[in-house]
Motif scaffolding. Structure first.
Motif, mmCIF file in Angstrom:
data_model
loop_
_atom_site.group_PDB
_atom_site.id
_atom_site.type_symbol
_atom_site.label_atom_id
_atom_site.label_comp_id
_atom_site.label_asym_id
_atom_site.label_seq_id
_atom_site.Cartn_x
_atom_site.Cartn_y
_atom_site.Cartn_z
ATOM 1 N N GLY A 145 -52.486 63.928 38.871
ATOM 2 C CA GLY A 145 -52.710 63.379 40.207
ATOM 3 C C GLY A 145 -53.832 62.365 40.192
ATOM 4 N N TRP A 146 -53.802 61.532 41.203
ATOM 5 C CA TRP A 146 -54.902 60.587 41.426
ATOM 6 C C TRP A 146 -55.570 60.954 42.744
ATOM 7 C CZ3 TRP A 146 -56.777 56.984 38.136
ATOM 8 C CH2 TRP A 146 -55.982 56.623 37.044
ATOM 9 N N TYR A 147 -56.883 61.053 42.705
ATOM 10 C CA TYR A 147 -57.693 61.331 43.879
ATOM 11 C C TYR A 147 -58.585 60.123 44.132
ATOM 12 C CZ TYR A 147 -56.553 66.326 43.420
ATOM 13 O OH TYR A 147 -55.906 67.538 43.352
ATOM 14 N N ARG A 148 -59.106 60.051 45.344
ATOM 15 C CA ARG A 148 -60.098 59.016 45.634
ATOM 16 C C ARG A 148 -61.162 59.572 46.553
ATOM 17 N NH1 ARG A 148 -56.425 54.836 49.301
ATOM 18 N NH2 ARG A 148 -56.245 56.169 51.173
ATOM 19 N N GLN A 149 -62.342 58.976 46.425
ATOM 20 C CA GLN A 149 -63.460 59.371 47.270
ATOM 21 C C GLN A 149 -64.200 58.137 47.727
ATOM 22 O OE1 GLN A 149 -66.142 62.256 45.537
ATOM 23 N NE2 GLN A 149 -66.828 62.890 47.557
ATOM 24 N N ALA A 150 -64.187 57.919 49.024
ATOM 25 C CA ALA A 150 -64.912 56.810 49.622
ATOM 26 C C ALA A 150 -66.308 57.289 50.018
ATOM 27 C CB ALA A 150 -64.162 56.289 50.840
ATOM 28 N N PRO A 151 -67.259 56.380 50.149
ATOM 29 C CA PRO A 151 -68.630 56.779 50.513
ATOM 30 C C PRO A 151 -68.645 57.580 51.814
ATOM 31 C CG PRO A 151 -68.597 54.505 49.802
ATOM 32 C CD PRO A 151 -67.161 54.933 49.900
ATOM 33 N N GLY A 152 -69.311 58.734 51.770
ATOM 34 C CA GLY A 152 -69.439 59.562 52.954
ATOM 35 C C GLY A 152 -68.209 60.367 53.303
ATOM 36 N N LYS A 153 -67.196 60.324 52.449
ATOM 37 C CA LYS A 153 -65.960 61.057 52.730
ATOM 38 C C LYS A 153 -65.655 62.049 51.617
ATOM 39 C CE LYS A 153 -63.737 57.521 55.585
ATOM 40 N NZ LYS A 153 -62.487 56.735 55.807
ATOM 41 N N GLN A 154 -64.804 63.009 51.942
ATOM 42 C CA GLN A 154 -64.401 63.985 50.940
ATOM 43 C C GLN A 154 -63.363 63.372 49.995
ATOM 44 O OE1 GLN A 154 -63.058 67.473 53.106
ATOM 45 N NE2 GLN A 154 -65.065 68.417 52.905
ATOM 46 N N ARG A 155 -63.307 63.931 48.797
ATOM 47 C CA ARG A 155 -62.298 63.493 47.845
ATOM 48 C C ARG A 155 -60.927 63.915 48.365
ATOM 49 N NH1 ARG A 155 -63.286 64.504 41.491
ATOM 50 N NH2 ARG A 155 -65.248 63.545 42.181
ATOM 51 N N GLU A 156 -59.969 62.995 48.304
ATOM 52 C CA GLU A 156 -58.629 63.299 48.783
ATOM 53 C C GLU A 156 -57.593 63.002 47.706
ATOM 54 O OE1 GLU A 156 -56.926 60.843 51.846
ATOM 55 O OE2 GLU A 156 -57.790 58.995 51.032
ATOM 56 N N LEU A 157 -56.512 63.781 47.737
ATOM 57 C CA LEU A 157 -55.407 63.556 46.824
ATOM 58 C C LEU A 157 -54.582 62.379 47.331
ATOM 59 C CD1 LEU A 157 -53.637 64.413 44.405
ATOM 60 C CD2 LEU A 157 -52.449 65.967 45.966
ATOM 61 N N VAL A 158 -54.369 61.403 46.477
ATOM 62 C CA VAL A 158 -53.626 60.207 46.847
ATOM 63 C C VAL A 158 -52.169 60.314 46.402
ATOM 64 C CG1 VAL A 158 -53.432 57.724 46.477
ATOM 65 C CG2 VAL A 158 -55.696 58.784 46.741
#
Length: 121
Positions: free
Chosen positions: A35-48
């Motif tokens: 899987g690929w996840y992403r995390q933006a500043p100030g946000k939780q890591r999410e599964l993309v």
């Protein structure tokens, strides 16, 4: 020990494309799921996006129709093709892979080091 090496991140304009790669640092027996996840500043890591051992895929709603996850079992590599990029796609992207080093080994989870994707408007 195995490491996942990510590449392909960088800066893109809105509407542009990038392709992320996630490769095992040494020969392995198989990738079970990824899987690929992403995390933006100030946000939780999410599964993309995710892909199973059988090749079934699923995506978070915000990237459906724009992102494609795929795998090359011969190269022990997982990809994320990102098209029609939007500024809100800006984040650090991480690959997550369940793999087996040897045929009878237990499947073990590994994380990539993360790669920055920045989309300008």
């Amino acid at each position: 020990q195995v490491q996942l090496v990510e590449s392909g991140g960088g800066l893109a304009q809105a509407g542009g494309s990038l392709r992320l790669s996630c490769a095992a640092s040494r020969p392995i027996f198989s990738i079970d799921a990824a899987g690929w996840y992403r995390q933006a500043p100030g946000k939780q890591r999410e599964l993309v996006a995710a892909i199973t051992s059988g090749g079934n895929t699923n995506y978070t709603d915000s990237v459906k129709g724009r992102f494609t996850i795929s795998r090359d079992n011969a190269k022990n590599t997982v990809y994320l093709q990102m098209n029609s990029l939007k500024p809100e796609d800006t984040a650090v992207y991480y690959c997550h892979v369940a793999l087996r080093i040897r045929p009878l080994a237990r499947s073990t989870d590994y994380w990539g080091q993360g790669t920055q994707v920045t989309v300008s408007s």
